[in-house]
Design a protein around this motif. Structure first.
Motif, mmCIF file in Angstrom:
data_model
loop_
_atom_site.group_PDB
_atom_site.id
_atom_site.type_symbol
_atom_site.label_atom_id
_atom_site.label_comp_id
_atom_site.label_asym_id
_atom_site.label_seq_id
_atom_site.Cartn_x
_atom_site.Cartn_y
_atom_site.Cartn_z
ATOM 1 N N GLU A 137 0.741 -1.188 0.057
ATOM 2 C CA GLU A 137 0.049 0.000 0.082
ATOM 3 C C GLU A 137 0.773 1.206 -0.168
ATOM 4 O OE1 GLU A 137 -0.767 -2.839 1.683
ATOM 5 O OE2 GLU A 137 -2.742 -2.718 2.411
ATOM 6 N N GLY A 160 -3.848 6.392 -14.088
ATOM 7 C CA GLY A 160 -3.855 5.006 -14.278
ATOM 8 C C GLY A 160 -3.377 4.444 -12.687
ATOM 9 N N SER A 181 -3.620 6.232 -10.128
ATOM 10 C CA SER A 181 -4.387 6.493 -9.060
ATOM 11 C C SER A 181 -5.827 5.560 -8.837
ATOM 12 C CB SER A 181 -5.111 8.110 -9.123
ATOM 13 O OG SER A 181 -5.956 8.009 -10.346
ATOM 14 N N ALA A 182 -5.859 4.882 -9.762
ATOM 15 C CA ALA A 182 -6.976 3.624 -9.908
ATOM 16 C C ALA A 182 -6.686 2.539 -8.629
ATOM 17 C CB ALA A 182 -7.362 3.196 -10.984
ATOM 18 N N LEU A 183 -5.167 2.353 -8.679
ATOM 19 C CA LEU A 183 -4.696 1.121 -8.010
ATOM 20 C C LEU A 183 -5.106 0.884 -6.597
ATOM 21 C CD1 LEU A 183 -1.016 0.891 -9.228
ATOM 22 C CD2 LEU A 183 -2.994 -0.465 -9.740
ATOM 23 N N TYR A 205 -8.150 1.327 -5.313
ATOM 24 C CA TYR A 205 -9.601 0.610 -5.568
ATOM 25 C C TYR A 205 -9.050 -0.557 -6.198
ATOM 26 C CZ TYR A 205 -14.153 -0.340 -7.176
ATOM 27 O OH TYR A 205 -15.240 -0.897 -7.524
ATOM 28 N N VAL A 206 -8.253 -0.726 -7.304
ATOM 29 C CA VAL A 206 -8.215 -1.998 -7.857
ATOM 30 C C VAL A 206 -7.531 -3.119 -7.127
ATOM 31 C CG1 VAL A 206 -6.963 -3.244 -9.905
ATOM 32 C CG2 VAL A 206 -7.984 -0.884 -10.259
ATOM 33 N N LEU A 207 -6.839 -2.834 -6.117
ATOM 34 C CA LEU A 207 -6.240 -3.656 -5.385
ATOM 35 C C LEU A 207 -6.834 -3.959 -4.170
ATOM 36 C CD1 LEU A 207 -2.118 -2.520 -5.919
ATOM 37 C CD2 LEU A 207 -3.488 -4.539 -6.775
ATOM 38 N N GLY A 208 -7.938 -3.144 -3.876
ATOM 39 C CA GLY A 208 -8.982 -3.528 -2.938
ATOM 40 C C GLY A 208 -8.789 -2.832 -1.446
ATOM 41 N N LEU A 248 -15.072 2.533 -3.258
ATOM 42 C CA LEU A 248 -15.691 3.257 -4.592
ATOM 43 C C LEU A 248 -15.963 4.784 -4.279
ATOM 44 C CD1 LEU A 248 -17.012 2.158 -7.150
ATOM 45 C CD2 LEU A 248 -19.196 2.365 -6.104
ATOM 46 N N MET A 307 -12.520 5.703 -5.438
ATOM 47 C CA MET A 307 -12.318 5.667 -6.946
ATOM 48 C C MET A 307 -13.131 6.665 -7.719
ATOM 49 S SD MET A 307 -10.926 3.905 -9.210
ATOM 50 C CE MET A 307 -10.923 3.250 -10.845
#
Lengths: 302, 48
Positions: free
Chosen positions: A177, A234, A236-238, A240-243, A247, A250
């Motif tokens: 993280e 791209g 900055s989405a990680l 959320y993507v990595l959990g 939301l 995101m």
């Protein structure tokens, strides 16, 4: 008669207390404190959780380390700062603070912050702070800055480390993280700095600093800004993507990212660099603040 | 040659000395607080 003409001085007589604070670049420091705090608060709460007093102390020491880096940077850069419009009024080039004073303050502050963070919080965060100061004050300032147009890209790693130090201070470990937070700031730095370099292009030319707009021209710089902005959105989405963020984060990240890209594209198309690059620079600061606030808010609601 | 101490110089020096005193005091307080926090409940572990 001025005293400084008659005897060697340890402390400048013209300096006000505020000048020593200005040496520490308080605006950069505030961003360091904020991102380090996010790193600390996003860390899993160990049992027992980090005591608020220790949290405050860790933040103060990380800020002191950032201040030390800035002071050492200004000590080394005094010659070119004097020739640049943007920096000519800084405490050393304007003659209010002596160069030797800045060097002493920088070394003392660096040693104090690193040793105290190591002893009072943990050695891992102390070691990371030491690495950050050396990386910025030596590798970026003395090695990279005057040699390569990639100076701020590589040097940006120093500014990206505070959330990692914050995480390490809270947990005494490292994890994926904080390095995602590192990546976001790392990719944010080039468009942020190049927007400034575009506005101050004449300044950098005059003192032979190989900033990208000086070396490669305005058009190439604007394309590079756009490329890094895409990578930034791209990255900055990680979270959320990595959990590890939800939301809410995101949505904020994507809306803010769309704004970033819009400004980058507009600046590229219009090429009225002074007008739009200024907007991009201001927006980039706002962007980073909002993104990291959204991480905290999302964690708070979860 | 004797330096001349103008009021402005003395005032500026006093202000810097005050700032330094505040910073040093804050550092002492910081170490004291961290020590107490780290002792935690053990601070009560002594002969009465």
């Amino acid at each position: 008669m001025n005293i400084s003409q008659t005897e060697p001085l340890l402390l400048s007589d013209d300096a006000h207390a505020g000048d020593y604070i200005a040496l520490m670049k308080p605006r950069v420091m505030s961003l360091v404190i904020f991102t380090a705090l996010v790193g600390m608060l996003m860390a899993p709460q160990t049992i027992p959780a980090m005591h608020p007093v220790l949290m405050l102390v860790a933040l103060i020491l990380i800020a002191a380390g950032a201040g030390a880096s800035a002071v050492l940077n200004m000590w080394y850069e005094a010659d070119i700062d004097a020739k640049m419009e943007r920096t000519a009024a800084r405490p050393i080039p304007s003659g209010r603070v002596l160069r030797g004073e800045a060097l002493t303050l920088g070394i003392c502050l660096a040693a104090f912050s690193v040793v105290s963070l190591g002893v009072l919080i943990n050695y891992l965060s102390g070691a990371l702070l030491l690495f950050t100061i050396v990386f910025y004050a030596w590798f970026y300032t003395m090695v990279l800055k005057r040699r390569t147009p990639q100076n701020i890209v590589i040097g940006g790693a120093a500014g990206a480390l505070p959330p990692v130090i914050g995480w390490a201070a809270a947990t005494n470990t490292l994890a994926l993280e904080p390095f995602i937070f590192f990546l976001i700031i790392f990719l944010w730095t080039p468009p942020h700095f190049w927007a400034l370099a575009l506005i101050k292009n004449e300044d950098y030319k005059r003192v032979n600093i190989p900033m990208l707009p000086v070396v490669a021209g305005i058009k190439t710089t604007l394309w590079n800004i756009l490329a890094y902005s895409l990578l930034l959105v791209g990255a900055s989405a990680l979270p959320y993507v990595l959990g590890f963020s939800g939301l809410l984060y995101m949505q904020v990240a994507m809306i803010m990212g769309a704004g970033f890209l819009t400004l980058a594209i507009t600046t590229l198309l219009v090429r009225q660099k002074n007008k739009w690059a200024g907007g991009l620079f201001a927006y980039s600061i706002f962007y980073l603040f909002v993104i990291f606030s959204a991480l905290l808010l999302d964690r708070g609601l979860a | 040659m004797e330096p001349q101490w103008t009021q402005a110089l003395l005032k500026s020096r006093r202000r810097k000395a005050t700032l330094l005193a505040i910073v040093l005091g804050a550092v002492v307080l910081m170490f004291y607080l961290v020590t107490v926090v780290k002792l935690g409940a053990n601070i009560m572990q002594r002969a009465l």
